[in-house]
Design a protein around this motif. Structure first.
Motif, PDB file in Angstrom:
ATOM      1  N   TYR A  24       5.636  16.187  -2.898  1.00 62.12           N
ATOM      2  CA  TYR A  24       5.439  14.845  -3.448  1.00 62.12           C
ATOM      3  C   TYR A  24       6.744  14.058  -3.457  1.00 62.12           C
ATOM      4  CZ  TYR A  24       0.582  15.649  -4.596  1.00 62.12           C
ATOM      5  OH  TYR A  24      -0.772  15.877  -4.495  1.00 62.12           O
ATOM      6  N   PHE A  25       7.867  14.728  -3.663  1.00 57.89           N
ATOM      7  CA  PHE A  25       9.143  14.029  -3.518  1.00 57.89           C
ATOM      8  C   PHE A  25       9.308  13.558  -2.082  1.00 57.89           C
ATOM      9  CE2 PHE A  25      13.528  13.995  -2.114  1.00 57.89           C
ATOM     10  CZ  PHE A  25      14.092  13.082  -3.009  1.00 57.89           C
ATOM     11  N   ASP A  26       9.024  14.428  -1.134  1.00 61.87           N
ATOM     12  CA  ASP A  26       9.168  14.069   0.286  1.00 61.87           C
ATOM     13  C   ASP A  26       8.284  12.884   0.653  1.00 61.87           C
ATOM     14  OD1 ASP A  26      10.946  16.159   0.536  1.00 61.87           O
ATOM     15  OD2 ASP A  26       9.475  17.540   1.395  1.00 61.87           O
ATOM     16  N   LEU A  27       7.064  12.863   0.108  1.00 58.86           N
ATOM     17  CA  LEU A  27       6.169  11.732   0.372  1.00 58.86           C
ATOM     18  C   LEU A  27       6.729  10.448  -0.234  1.00 58.86           C
ATOM     19  CD1 LEU A  27       3.554  10.559   1.463  1.00 58.86           C
ATOM     20  CD2 LEU A  27       2.370  11.428  -0.567  1.00 58.86           C
ATOM     21  N   GLY A  28       7.224  10.535  -1.455  1.00 59.82           N
ATOM     22  CA  GLY A  28       7.820   9.360  -2.085  1.00 59.82           C
ATOM     23  C   GLY A  28       9.034   8.857  -1.328  1.00 59.82           C
ATOM     24  N   LYS A  29       9.861   9.771  -0.867  1.00 55.48           N
ATOM     25  CA  LYS A  29      11.054   9.398  -0.101  1.00 55.48           C
ATOM     26  C   LYS A  29      10.656   8.718   1.208  1.00 55.48           C
ATOM     27  CE  LYS A  29      15.434   9.756   1.466  1.00 55.48           C
ATOM     28  NZ  LYS A  29      15.306   9.461   2.908  1.00 55.48           N
ATOM     29  N   SER A  30       9.617   9.209   1.869  1.00 60.16           N
ATOM     30  CA  SER A  30       9.190   8.596   3.133  1.00 60.16           C
ATOM     31  C   SER A  30       8.637   7.194   2.892  1.00 60.16           C
ATOM     32  CB  SER A  30       8.163   9.477   3.841  1.00 60.16           C
ATOM     33  OG  SER A  30       6.928   9.494   3.149  1.00 60.16           O
ATOM     34  N   MET A  31       7.996   6.981   1.746  1.00 62.97           N
ATOM     35  CA  MET A  31       7.491   5.649   1.421  1.00 62.97           C
ATOM     36  C   MET A  31       8.657   4.691   1.136  1.00 62.97           C
ATOM     37  SD  MET A  31       4.182   5.882   1.774  1.00 62.97           S
ATOM     38  CE  MET A  31       4.775   6.779   3.213  1.00 62.97           C
ATOM     39  N   TYR A  32       9.708   5.196   0.513  1.00 66.11           N
ATOM     40  CA  TYR A  32      10.915   4.374   0.315  1.00 66.11           C
ATOM     41  C   TYR A  32      11.509   3.995   1.668  1.00 66.11           C
ATOM     42  CZ  TYR A  32      15.711   3.081  -0.715  1.00 66.11           C
ATOM     43  OH  TYR A  32      16.920   2.406  -0.759  1.00 66.11           O
ATOM     44  N   ASP A  33      11.646   4.960   2.552  1.00 65.50           N
ATOM     45  CA  ASP A  33      12.244   4.690   3.867  1.00 65.50           C
ATOM     46  C   ASP A  33      11.423   3.654   4.630  1.00 65.50           C
ATOM     47  OD1 ASP A  33      14.223   6.529   3.322  1.00 65.50           O
ATOM     48  OD2 ASP A  33      13.264   8.156   4.427  1.00 65.50           O
TER      49      ASP A  33
ATOM     50  N   ASP B  73       0.834  -1.203   0.000  1.00 63.73           N
ATOM     51  CA  ASP B  73       0.000   0.000   0.000  1.00 63.73           C
ATOM     52  C   ASP B  73       0.872   1.257   0.000  1.00 63.73           C
ATOM     53  OD1 ASP B  73      -2.216  -1.618   0.123  1.00 63.73           O
ATOM     54  OD2 ASP B  73      -2.736  -1.131   2.194  1.00 63.73           O
ATOM     55  N   ASN B  74       1.861   1.270   0.851  1.00 64.36           N
ATOM     56  CA  ASN B  74       2.742   2.435   0.943  1.00 64.36           C
ATOM     57  C   ASN B  74       3.596   2.598  -0.309  1.00 64.36           C
ATOM     58  OD1 ASN B  74       2.778   3.695   3.979  1.00 64.36           O
ATOM     59  ND2 ASN B  74       2.176   1.547   4.002  1.00 64.36           N
ATOM     60  N   GLN B  75       3.953   1.495  -0.936  1.00 67.68           N
ATOM     61  CA  GLN B  75       4.713   1.580  -2.187  1.00 67.68           C
ATOM     62  C   GLN B  75       3.881   2.176  -3.322  1.00 67.68           C
ATOM     63  OE1 GLN B  75       5.605  -2.546  -2.153  1.00 67.68           O
ATOM     64  NE2 GLN B  75       7.651  -2.301  -1.281  1.00 67.68           N
ATOM     65  N   TRP B  76       2.583   1.807  -3.383  1.00 67.56           N
ATOM     66  CA  TRP B  76       1.735   2.406  -4.425  1.00 67.56           C
ATOM     67  C   TRP B  76       1.673   3.919  -4.248  1.00 67.56           C
ATOM     68  CZ3 TRP B  76       1.931  -1.341  -7.474  1.00 67.56           C
ATOM     69  CH2 TRP B  76       1.600  -2.660  -7.122  1.00 67.56           C
ATOM     70  N   ILE B  77       1.602   4.354  -2.993  1.00 71.69           N
ATOM     71  CA  ILE B  77       1.622   5.792  -2.720  1.00 71.69           C
ATOM     72  C   ILE B  77       2.944   6.398  -3.177  1.00 71.69           C
ATOM     73  CG2 ILE B  77       1.582   7.555  -0.902  1.00 71.69           C
ATOM     74  CD1 ILE B  77      -0.277   5.646   0.682  1.00 71.69           C
ATOM     75  N   GLY B  78       4.039   5.698  -2.881  1.00 71.22           N
ATOM     76  CA  GLY B  78       5.354   6.188  -3.273  1.00 71.22           C
ATOM     77  C   GLY B  78       5.518   6.307  -4.780  1.00 71.22           C
ATOM     78  N   ILE B  79       5.055   5.304  -5.511  1.00 70.05           N
ATOM     79  CA  ILE B  79       5.155   5.323  -6.977  1.00 70.05           C
ATOM     80  C   ILE B  79       4.414   6.524  -7.542  1.00 70.05           C
ATOM     81  CG2 ILE B  79       4.387   4.131  -9.081  1.00 70.05           C
ATOM     82  CD1 ILE B  79       4.921   1.471  -7.520  1.00 70.05           C
ATOM     83  N   THR B  80       3.184   6.714  -7.094  1.00 70.04           N
ATOM     84  CA  THR B  80       2.377   7.819  -7.614  1.00 70.04           C
ATOM     85  C   THR B  80       2.960   9.167  -7.205  1.00 70.04           C
ATOM     86  OG1 THR B  80       0.417   6.411  -7.488  1.00 70.04           O
ATOM     87  CG2 THR B  80       0.051   8.758  -7.757  1.00 70.04           C
ATOM     88  N   SER B  81       3.396   9.283  -5.959  1.00 67.92           N
ATOM     89  CA  SER B  81       3.960  10.550  -5.483  1.00 67.92           C
ATOM     90  C   SER B  81       5.173  10.955  -6.309  1.00 67.92           C
ATOM     91  CB  SER B  81       4.357  10.429  -4.014  1.00 67.92           C
ATOM     92  OG  SER B  81       3.251  10.163  -3.205  1.00 67.92           O
ATOM     93  N   LEU B  82       6.048  10.008  -6.582  1.00 67.32           N
ATOM     94  CA  LEU B  82       7.254  10.323  -7.344  1.00 67.32           C
ATOM     95  C   LEU B  82       6.940  10.603  -8.807  1.00 67.32           C
ATOM     96  CD1 LEU B  82       9.620   7.782  -5.600  1.00 67.32           C
ATOM     97  CD2 LEU B  82       9.741  10.280  -5.454  1.00 67.32           C
TER      98      LEU B  82
END
Length: 380
Positions: free
Chosen positions: A158-167, A138-147
């Motif tokens: 949106y970069f920050d959100l993607g980075k947090s999903m990676y972390d 779920d968090n990865q789907w958010i990361g993909i879309t955010s980036l």
């Protein structure tokens, strides 16, 4: 030139111009078919699934189908459905620059945010109502879309959100079975393609955004592990592997092939190594036969939307529209046979849930883009 001849020429010109205008109008109308379907579905989703009182989305229209968990009736959507809507609205914004929809979905996801250690992430349900597990996919789907939104808009949030999903997703990594990512937090039973395939994409998109090699290195580690442990002999992907005995859950879903196909396209794009493009084409060929050999989708709309992402990305480097054509056959059949009077989609058990409607909305948005850039009418 006599008056009679002038009149005949004028009539002929009017007829020719009228015919040309009709042809042009028909062509425009035809090319907007999927865009119009997309707009109608988005309206139907907002009118039926969005609860204006609470601001939340319903997961199912039928109250009897709403899940009860941890002693609470879960009336509203689980996070996964909002992930589907997030990507769908992102695709709508690509064809309608004034749509301004993704920020609203991000706002709808905030009640699911759980800052618990080891890293903040999003939980499966509204935290204050019924805190549950956190799923890495779920968090990865958010990361993909955010980036993807960051790449398109350069909005740092949106970069920050993607980075947090990676972390958050990297907390799912360990050395059991040689690597890979678990499916959900505090559950060490399986490592799934659905948490490794999108994990590769998040890492590759972070590498694309930053050019920091650590992201590419980690993407390749997950990529190599997933191919080794979960790829079928035909180049598709099994669902999961059990950690305790290495046994394989052999269900084959379209979205698992979709994330791995797109991972190969990204790896070709980012490294220039043609072996990845070759693998992507081989995978697309196998998936076309397996998933779109008939005229109906084999699994859910959202699963198919993820595979469509891979097909569409592959078009940048392989212009063969046969994959889109095979998909289109199933899509057109669904539009013809599975819509009700409200413009929603139904199956044997009634109206589908928000996940599937979000998936179909993404599919229609992608086809709206495709019909504007390719001649889909020629495809049989």
């Amino acid at each position: 030139m006599n008056h009679k001849k002038k009149s005949l020429i004028l009539v002929a010109a009017v007829v020719l111009f009228s015919s040309f205008s009709l042809i042009k109008k028909n062509a425009i109308s035809k090319s907007n078919f999927y865009k119009e379907e997309m707009e109608k579905l988005h309206t139907a989703i907002e009118n039926n699934f969005h609860d204006r009182v609470s601001g939340y989305y319903f997961v199912d229209l039928d109250p009897a189908k709403r899940e009860t968990k941890f002693g609470h009736k879960r009336e509203y959507s689980w996070l996964w459905a909002l992930c589907a809507m997030f990507e769908a609205t992102n695709e709508i914004e690509k064809i309608d620059k004034n749509a301004n929809l993704t920020d609203g979905i991000v706002k709808s996801m905030q009640p699911y945010y759980d800052p618990a250690p080891p890293k903040p992430g999003y939980g499966e349900y509204i935290v204050k109502l019924s805190k549950g597990q956190r799923y890495y996919d779920d968090n990865q789907w958010i990361g993909i879309t955010s980036l993807d939104i960051y790449e398109r808009t350069r909005k740092k949030s949106y970069f920050d959100l993607g980075k947090s999903m990676y972390d958050f997703m990297m907390t799912a990594s360990d050395t059991k079975l040689g690597g890979g990512l678990y499916w959900r937090e505090n559950d060490y039973e399986t490592k799934n393609t659905c948490s490794n395939g999108p994990g590769i994409l998040v890492a590759l998109k972070m590498y694309k955004a930053t050019k920091q090699k650590v992201y590419l290195d980690n993407a390749l580690k997950i990529y190599n592990w997933t191919n080794e442990k979960l790829q079928t002999p035909d180049g598709l992907f099994y669902d999961n592997i059990k950690v305790n005995d290495g046994s394989i859950g052999k269900t084959i879903y379209s979205y698992n092939t979709g994330t791995m196909l797109q991972s190969n396209v990204y790896l070709y794009e980012l490294t220039g190594d043609k072996k990845y493009l070759k693998k992507a084409i081989e995978m697309a060929d196998s998936s076309l036969l397996y998933f779109y050999g008939g005229d109906k989708f084999r699994d859910g709309y959202w699963f198919n939307a993820v595979l469509l992402r891979g097909y569409q990305h592959l078009l940048k480097y392989n212009k063969d529209l046969k994959y889109i054509s095979g998909f289109k056959k199933c899509l057109d059949n669904t539009l013809k046979e599975n819509k009700n009077e409200k413009g929603l989609f139904t199956g044997n058990e009634g109206v589908y849930n928000l996940v599937e409607h979000g998936g179909m909305l993404e599919i229609l948005a992608r086809f709206a883009y495709l019909e504007d850039h390719y001649n889909l009418a020629k495809q049989k």
